[in-house]
Design a protein around this motif. Sequence first.
Motif, short mmCIF file in Angstrom:
data_model
loop_
_atom_site.label_atom_id
_atom_site.label_comp_id
_atom_site.label_asym_id
_atom_site.label_seq_id
_atom_site.Cartn_x
_atom_site.Cartn_y
_atom_site.Cartn_z
N LYS A 503 0.83 -1.21 0.00
CA LYS A 503 0.00 0.00 0.00
C LYS A 503 0.87 1.26 0.00
N SER A 504 1.87 1.27 -0.83
CA SER A 504 2.78 2.41 -0.87
C SER A 504 2.12 3.66 -1.41
N GLN A 505 0.99 3.52 -2.11
CA GLN A 505 0.32 4.70 -2.64
C GLN A 505 -0.33 5.54 -1.54
N GLU A 506 -0.47 4.99 -0.34
CA GLU A 506 -1.08 5.74 0.77
C GLU A 506 -0.08 6.60 1.52
N GLY A 507 1.17 6.53 1.18
CA GLY A 507 2.19 7.33 1.86
C GLY A 507 3.46 6.53 2.01
N GLY A 508 4.59 7.15 1.76
CA GLY A 508 5.84 6.41 1.75
C GLY A 508 6.82 6.77 2.83
N ILE A 509 6.41 7.49 3.89
CA ILE A 509 7.36 7.89 4.92
C ILE A 509 7.97 6.68 5.62
N VAL A 510 7.14 5.65 5.88
CA VAL A 510 7.65 4.46 6.55
C VAL A 510 8.68 3.76 5.67
N TYR A 511 8.37 3.64 4.38
CA TYR A 511 9.28 2.94 3.47
C TYR A 511 10.55 3.74 3.23
N ASP A 512 10.45 5.05 3.17
CA ASP A 512 11.65 5.87 3.00
C ASP A 512 12.58 5.73 4.19
N LYS A 513 12.02 5.77 5.41
CA LYS A 513 12.84 5.62 6.61
C LYS A 513 13.46 4.23 6.69
N LEU A 514 12.67 3.21 6.31
CA LEU A 514 13.19 1.85 6.34
C LEU A 514 14.32 1.66 5.34
N ALA A 515 14.14 2.20 4.14
CA ALA A 515 15.16 2.06 3.11
C ALA A 515 16.45 2.76 3.52
N ASP A 516 16.35 3.97 4.08
CA ASP A 516 17.54 4.70 4.53
C ASP A 516 18.24 3.95 5.66
N TRP A 517 17.44 3.42 6.59
CA TRP A 517 18.02 2.67 7.71
C TRP A 517 18.70 1.40 7.22
N ALA A 518 18.04 0.69 6.29
CA ALA A 518 18.64 -0.53 5.74
C ALA A 518 19.94 -0.22 5.01
N ALA A 519 19.97 0.93 4.32
CA ALA A 519 21.21 1.33 3.62
C ALA A 519 22.34 1.55 4.62
N ARG A 520 22.03 2.16 5.77
CA ARG A 520 23.07 2.37 6.79
C ARG A 520 23.57 1.04 7.34
N LEU A 521 22.68 0.08 7.51
CA LEU A 521 23.09 -1.23 8.02
C LEU A 521 24.05 -1.93 7.06
N THR A 522 23.72 -1.88 5.79
CA THR A 522 24.55 -2.60 4.82
C THR A 522 25.88 -1.89 4.57
N THR A 523 25.86 -0.59 4.45
CA THR A 523 27.12 0.13 4.17
C THR A 523 28.05 0.12 5.38
N ALA A 524 27.50 0.03 6.59
CA ALA A 524 28.34 -0.04 7.80
C ALA A 524 28.69 -1.48 8.16
N ASN A 525 28.27 -2.46 7.33
CA ASN A 525 28.57 -3.88 7.56
C ASN A 525 28.01 -4.38 8.88
N ILE A 526 26.87 -3.83 9.31
CA ILE A 526 26.25 -4.25 10.57
C ILE A 526 25.38 -5.48 10.35
N ALA A 527 24.66 -5.54 9.24
CA ALA A 527 23.73 -6.65 9.01
C ALA A 527 23.50 -6.83 7.51
N HIS A 528 23.05 -8.02 7.14
CA HIS A 528 22.56 -8.28 5.79
C HIS A 528 21.07 -7.90 5.76
N VAL A 529 20.61 -7.32 4.68
CA VAL A 529 19.22 -6.89 4.57
C VAL A 529 18.59 -7.57 3.35
N ILE A 530 17.46 -8.24 3.58
CA ILE A 530 16.72 -8.91 2.51
C ILE A 530 15.33 -8.27 2.43
#
Length: 816
Positions: A503-530
Motif C-alpha cells: 500500500k505504498s500509494q497511501e504514503g511512503g514515509i515508513v518505506y523511505d525511513k526503512l530504506a535509509d536505515w537498511a542502507a546504513r546497516l549494509t554500508t556499515a557492515n552491521i547486518a545483511h538486509v533482505i
Amino acid sequence: MLLEKGPQGLRTSRLASLQAGEGKSGHIPAGLNEGILFFDNVFPLKLRKILGLPFSSQGSPPRFLKYFISPSITGTDPAGIVGKVSKEKNISIKASETILRLKEGGAFVKFTHDGSTPASEVEKVLQEYLRKEKIRPWFSPWRRMRVNLVKGKPWVEDMFRFPTQRLKVEFIPSEPGAEAVELSQEQLYAFFRPYGKLGDIVAQPPDSKIVPRYAYLDFARQPRAIMARNCMHGYLVTQAEGGGAKGTILRLSYERKVKAHWVRDWLVNHPRIVIPVIAAIIAGITVAVFDPIRTFFVKAHITRSLHLEDNRFYKWIKGYATDIIHWRRKQDDDAGMEAVWDDRKGNIEQIQTWLMETADTFIIVQGPRGSGKRELVLDQALKDRKNTLVIDCKPIQEARGDSATINAAAAEVGYRPVFSWLNSISGMIDMAAQGATGVKTGFSETLDSQLAKIWNNTATALRKIALEKRNKDDKDANLGDDEWLEVHPEHRPVVVIDNFLHKSQEGGIVYDKLADWAARLTTANIAHVIFLTNNVAYSKSLSKALPDRVFRQISLSDCSPEVAKKFVITHLDADVEDDAAPKDGSPKSIPSQSRTDLSELDTCIDLLGGRLTDLEFLARRIKTGETPTKAVHEIIEQSASEILKMYIFGSDSSDDSARRWTSEQAWLLIKQLAEKGSLRYNEMLLSDTFKSHGESVLRALEQAEMISISSGQNGRPTSIKPGKPVYHPAFKRLTEDNVLRAKLDLAILSELTKIENATIEKCENELLLISKLGKQPAQMAPRIQYLLTKLAGSQEKVERYEREGKGLKKVLGEEY
C-alpha cells in the motif's frame, strides 16, 4: 534562670525563669547604675531546629547536650567574661543576672557599676577584650564572640519565633496621642550599621496605608541581625536624633524574607528558556535511562533469549515428555513444499551464498503474492541461521494515526518501553508554548523522528549482536570493530523486511525511513538486509537509499506444471499417517494411488496455474472428496465472483472514492485479457477508455492485483497480464455471461458516445466562431476541412455505437 557570678564561679542564686523576662513580662528592667549587655555565639544557632519542636525547652539546652554546649564547658560564659574583664581592666562592674537565649545563640547579661564608669565605656572595654582574646567555641571555630550594649528595652519572649536575616523596624510614638516620625534610610543606616553590614534597606511604599509605618533591614549575616534586634528593640530616638518632638520608639521583629512562588513565577515568565531546557532534560533522561533498556529488549527480541520455547531446558523437558507420551502429530500445513523447494533449490543456495559475502548491497526477493517468498527465505535460506530480525511492513503501513504507527513499528523490533501517547501530549504542549512565545520550542517530536529513534536503537542492538562473536584469541583481534565486521560477514545478523511497498500509494514515509536505515546497516557492515516485495517497481524506491549499488535480485514466478502437480499430490498424501488403520488389517490407502480422478490434474493445473496459494486451495478441496475438475471450476467461479465484487461493482467514484478506476476500464481489460491472455501496455493506453489518467489507472489495478505489468528493457513497462493465473479462466467465465457482458459493453459504449459527442460539440463551436468572421481567409480552409472531417468521423462513431447499443439492449431485455 537567674545566675550570679561569685568568686567560686558560676552558681545559682535563685530559681526564676527569665526566659520571658522579669515576672514573665517580656522585659528586663535596668535601674540606676545598671546596664544590659548582649553576647552572641554562646550557643550554636543550628540548635533552634531542635527548639522548634513544641516539647523542647527554650530556657536551657537539652539535657543530653549540656555536656557539649554548656557555656562553662565551651568557655563562652558571659558572666565569667564580665568578671575577668572587671579584674584585668580594673573597672567596677559586676554581672547580676544572665538570661540565656538558646534560639538566638546568645545571652543577656545584666550588670551593675559604681557610676564612675559609663555603660558606653564598659561596652568598649568588653569589645576590645573579645577582639584581642578571640574567644571561639568549638562548634564555631571561624566566628568569635561579640558583645554590644543594649540601648533599647529588649523583649525576651519565649514564643516559637526564630531569627532571620531580615528585621522589620516599626516606628511607634513614645506616648499615646503623640506622632511617630518615619526615619529615613540614612538615619536607619547610622543606627544599625555598627551591628553589622547591611545588605539592603527597604522603606515602606509612600502610598501604603498600613500603620504604624515600618521599614525592612536586610543584614548580610544572621548573627548581626540578632545582635541589632536585641540591642535596639525599644530604643527611643530623641528629637535631636531625628525622632520628632516627643521622640520615636523603634520596635524590631524578625521578618522572614518571603519569596512566594518565585521559582514558579520565574518558570512561567521565561517560557522561551524553560521549555527548551525541560525538553532537553527529558531527552537526556530518555537517552540515559530508557535507551539502554530499549536496546536490551531489541537485542533479546532478535536473539530470542527471552522466548521460553527457545530455551534449551524447555526443549529438553519437551523432548523428554514426548518420548514418554506419544503426541498425535499435528497436520502439516507445509506438506508438499518439498517439491517446490527442490525446484527452487538454486534460489535458496544463491541467497545463502550472498549472505557469506561482504558486498554492501540489498538482497531483493520479488514475486507475486502467494508465490512463497517468505517461506523461501525464512524456512529455507535462513533455516539454520540465528539472529534473524523480521520486520513486516503491513501492520506498520495499515496502522491509523501516528501513535498506532509508532506502536506497530516498535512491536516489530521488540522496542520497549514505548510511550507513543506522549507524542500527542507533547504536540499539544508545543502548540500551546508556540502560541505563548511565538517560536517553536521543539518539545514535540514528529513521526519521522520517533521512527528514527526506533531504527537507531535497533541498529545499536544489531551491531552488538554482530560483535558478540569477537574474542581476544581471534586472528583478527587487532582490527577495529568496523574492519572486523567487514571481514566477517558470516557473523552479521540478517534483517528481513517483508511486504515492502505494501500500500505504498497511501504514503511512503515508513518505506523511505526503512530504506535509509537498511542502507546504513549494509554500508556499515552491521547486518545483511533482505527485502521481500510484491511490487515490481521496488528499484525506484530503493535506489534513493543506495544510488550507487547494484541490487542482488531474485524474481519468483509461478511453479511449472510438473512441480504444481507434484505439490498437489504430496499435499494429498501428507495426512495418511494420521488416519486410523482399517479394522480388517489391510494397509492404509494412499490417495495418489487409490484415486482414479487424479488424471484430471494436468488439465486442471493448466487452468489454475502455478500460484502456491491456489494450488493449496485445490488440494484441500480435493481432500474433501471433490474431483479435480469440479474443484477447479469452483475455484474459477469463486475468483469470478471476487473480480466482480472488487473491480466491477461499486468501483464508481460515487460509491467508493478510494478506487481510481471505473467499471468500464476494468471491464475492457477483463474482456481483452480473456480473449488474448496478454496485452501491449502502450496499445492499451491508446484506447479511448484509457485516454484520461490511463497509466495511473493501470498502476492502481496492478496494486489491487487484478493485473500484473511486466517490464522489459530499461525497466519500461511492456505487457499486461492477469494478476493471478486463475484470473484468466475467470475472465473468460465472466465474458461468457451474455447479460453481464451486454450491460458492461453498453456502459463502455455510453462512455465512448460521451467522448465523441464532446468532440463534435468542440468542433461545432470552433466552426461557429469561424463563421462569424464573415469572409474567411484562404488560409482557414485547411482548418475548416480538418474540423469537418473530425466532426464527420465522430458522428460516424456515434451512430455505430448506437447501432451496437440497440443489440445489447435487446439482450438485456430478453435474457436473465
